[in-house]
Every structure is written in C-alpha cells, then in structure tokens.
Design a protein around this motif. Sequence first.
Motif, PDB file in Angstrom:
ATOM      1  N   MET A 238       0.827  -1.207   0.000  1.00  0.00           N
ATOM      2  CA  MET A 238       0.000   0.000   0.000  1.00  0.00           C
ATOM      3  C   MET A 238       0.863   1.259   0.000  1.00  0.00           C
ATOM      4  O   MET A 238       1.586   1.531   0.963  1.00  0.00           O
TER       5      MET A 238
ATOM      6  N   ALA B   8       0.343   4.645   0.603  1.00  0.00           N
ATOM      7  CA  ALA B   8      -0.720   5.520   1.129  1.00  0.00           C
ATOM      8  C   ALA B   8      -0.154   6.935   1.328  1.00  0.00           C
ATOM      9  O   ALA B   8      -0.133   7.718   0.383  1.00  0.00           O
TER      10      ALA B   8
ATOM     11  N   GLY C 231      -5.494   8.015   6.968  1.00  0.00           N
ATOM     12  CA  GLY C 231      -4.365   7.490   6.196  1.00  0.00           C
ATOM     13  C   GLY C 231      -4.666   6.224   5.433  1.00  0.00           C
ATOM     14  O   GLY C 231      -3.754   5.541   4.956  1.00  0.00           O
ATOM     15  N   TYR C 232      -5.952   5.876   5.304  1.00  0.00           N
ATOM     16  CA  TYR C 232      -6.326   4.695   4.513  1.00  0.00           C
ATOM     17  C   TYR C 232      -6.600   5.088   3.061  1.00  0.00           C
ATOM     18  O   TYR C 232      -7.166   6.156   2.792  1.00  0.00           O
ATOM     19  N   ILE C 233      -6.220   4.179   2.167  1.00  0.00           N
ATOM     20  CA  ILE C 233      -6.518   4.379   0.756  1.00  0.00           C
ATOM     21  C   ILE C 233      -7.997   4.053   0.530  1.00  0.00           C
ATOM     22  O   ILE C 233      -8.494   3.029   1.019  1.00  0.00           O
TER      23      ILE C 233
ATOM     24  N   GLY D 275      -8.530  -1.931   2.880  1.00  0.00           N
ATOM     25  CA  GLY D 275      -8.359  -1.988   4.334  1.00  0.00           C
ATOM     26  C   GLY D 275      -6.890  -2.067   4.681  1.00  0.00           C
ATOM     27  O   GLY D 275      -6.033  -1.640   3.907  1.00  0.00           O
ATOM     28  N   ASP D 276      -6.616  -2.618   5.855  1.00  0.00           N
ATOM     29  CA  ASP D 276      -5.220  -2.742   6.303  1.00  0.00           C
ATOM     30  C   ASP D 276      -4.642  -4.035   5.731  1.00  0.00           C
ATOM     31  O   ASP D 276      -5.066  -5.135   6.097  1.00  0.00           O
ATOM     32  N   ALA D 277      -3.681  -3.891   4.845  1.00  0.00           N
ATOM     33  CA  ALA D 277      -3.164  -5.062   4.133  1.00  0.00           C
ATOM     34  C   ALA D 277      -2.529  -6.065   5.103  1.00  0.00           C
ATOM     35  O   ALA D 277      -2.742  -7.273   4.980  1.00  0.00           O
ATOM     36  N   GLY D 278      -1.761  -5.559   6.080  1.00  0.00           N
ATOM     37  CA  GLY D 278      -1.117  -6.465   7.043  1.00  0.00           C
ATOM     38  C   GLY D 278      -2.156  -7.234   7.852  1.00  0.00           C
ATOM     39  O   GLY D 278      -2.050  -8.455   8.025  1.00  0.00           O
TER      40      GLY D 278
HETATM   41  N1  URA Z   1      -1.847   0.717   4.787  1.00  0.00           N
HETATM   42  C1  URA Z   1      -2.790  -0.214   4.584  1.00  0.00           C
HETATM   43  O1  URA Z   1      -2.604  -1.384   4.888  1.00  0.00           O
HETATM   44  N2  URA Z   1      -3.971   0.186   4.052  1.00  0.00           N
HETATM   45  C2  URA Z   1      -4.223   1.456   3.686  1.00  0.00           C
HETATM   46  O2  URA Z   1      -5.313   1.742   3.176  1.00  0.00           O
HETATM   47  C3  URA Z   1      -3.206   2.405   3.912  1.00  0.00           C
HETATM   48  C4  URA Z   1      -2.031   2.015   4.457  1.00  0.00           C
END
Ligand code: URA
Length: 209
Positions: free
Chosen positions: A133, A135, A192-194, A199-202
């Motif tokens: 990501m 971002a 700070g999310y796209i 969502g949160d990739a991790g």
């Molecule tokens: N990191 C992520 O995992 N998702 C986002 O949308 C932005 C940063």
Amino acid sequence: MQGVTVVDHPLVQHKLTILRNKETSTAGFRRLLREISLLLGYEVTRELELTTTTIQTPLQEMQAPTLEGKKLVFASVLRAGNGLLEGLLDLVPAARVAHVGLYRDHDTLEAVEYFFKAPGDLADRLVIVVDPMLATANSAIAAIDKLKERGATNLRFLCLLAAPEGVERFRKAHPDVPIVTAAIDDHLNDKGYIVPGLGDAGDRMYGTK
Ligand code: URA
C-alpha cells in the motif's frame, strides 16, 4: 503519470477485486496476494538485462538468452511487504532479500528504523522495494532513504495499490525510482487509509486487528 506504471492486465484487475472484497478470507487474501505478485513481478522485472549462453537443444547448438546475473534484491518493507515478497521469490528464486522495518514515532511522526538487514553490495544491485500500500508514502520514502544511505542507486518500487497523494509525495522525494502498481485509487482518508482500497493489508494478510 510519469514514472508510474499501472498494470492493467485483466488477471491483475480481477484478482485485485477479490482482494478488495471484505468477504475474502485471510487464507484467500494471502493466496491472491501471492498470485498477483507473480503478475506484478513480471512487469517490474521487465527491464532485467539479458546475456546469451551457449546451449545444445536436441536439434542443434544455439546462443540462448539468459538473465545477465546482475544481482537482484527484493527489499520488503515490514510487515506487509512480505506478502508480495513470497510470490516474487517464486519468480526469481536466486534473488537476495532485504528487510526494512520502520515505525512511526508518535511525537515527531518521523519513520524510525527498528530493523534493517540487506546484502552488503547494494550499489551493484537492482533493488526492488515492495510494500502493498502506497498511502501517505512515509514508510516507502523512508525505506528508500535507508537503502540509498547504504549504497543503493538503482531502485524500483512495487505496490498493489497507491493513493494519488502518496504517488505525488513519493515522486517528489525519489523521482529516480519508478513505481509499478495494480491501481491508483481515489484518495487517502483522514486516517491514512486508501479509499476505496482494501483496508489494512497487514491485518488482512495475517488475520490480525
Ligand atoms: N496501509 C494499509 O494497509 N492500508 C491502507 O489503506 C493504507 C495504508
């Protein structure tokens, strides 16, 4: 956009849609990320140099193309970068690997390095930095700063999704580093999310929250 390649291959776009879908399971997300990294890896390694070697086919001898052996490094920005790394290593098993771990200092908002391990001779290598990501681009910019400080001069950045704001900041900080991504989304939200993003990739990759 200059310096940015969006991989619009139908298979990439199809797999990206499944990754974005919040109903996709952790196992499915990991599998898809690995698959899509093979396809993105194909694009980001497009300019690897070839040399020739003499081989004998069943019919005759020939001069056949082979990778020049100029050493390649995949640099994973922890932790989500590891999701792209695995597929890339399927593609180029002999590549070396660097890991860059960064966290954001709550007071200064600066990216602070907590882990760095890379092959010593970065100056002689093509370094492909991976983080799904892009971002705010803070960690991507800092990871590349750290790699350049250790000698890297020939770098590419591979991500899955980018925000226009992140692309702009990244290009200003590192105009010499081309970006390869599967999509550039609409915007970055105030957390700070796209958006629309995935969502949160991790968290999606490891089932954490
Ligand atoms: N990191 C992520 O995992 N998702 C986002 O949308 C932005 C940063």
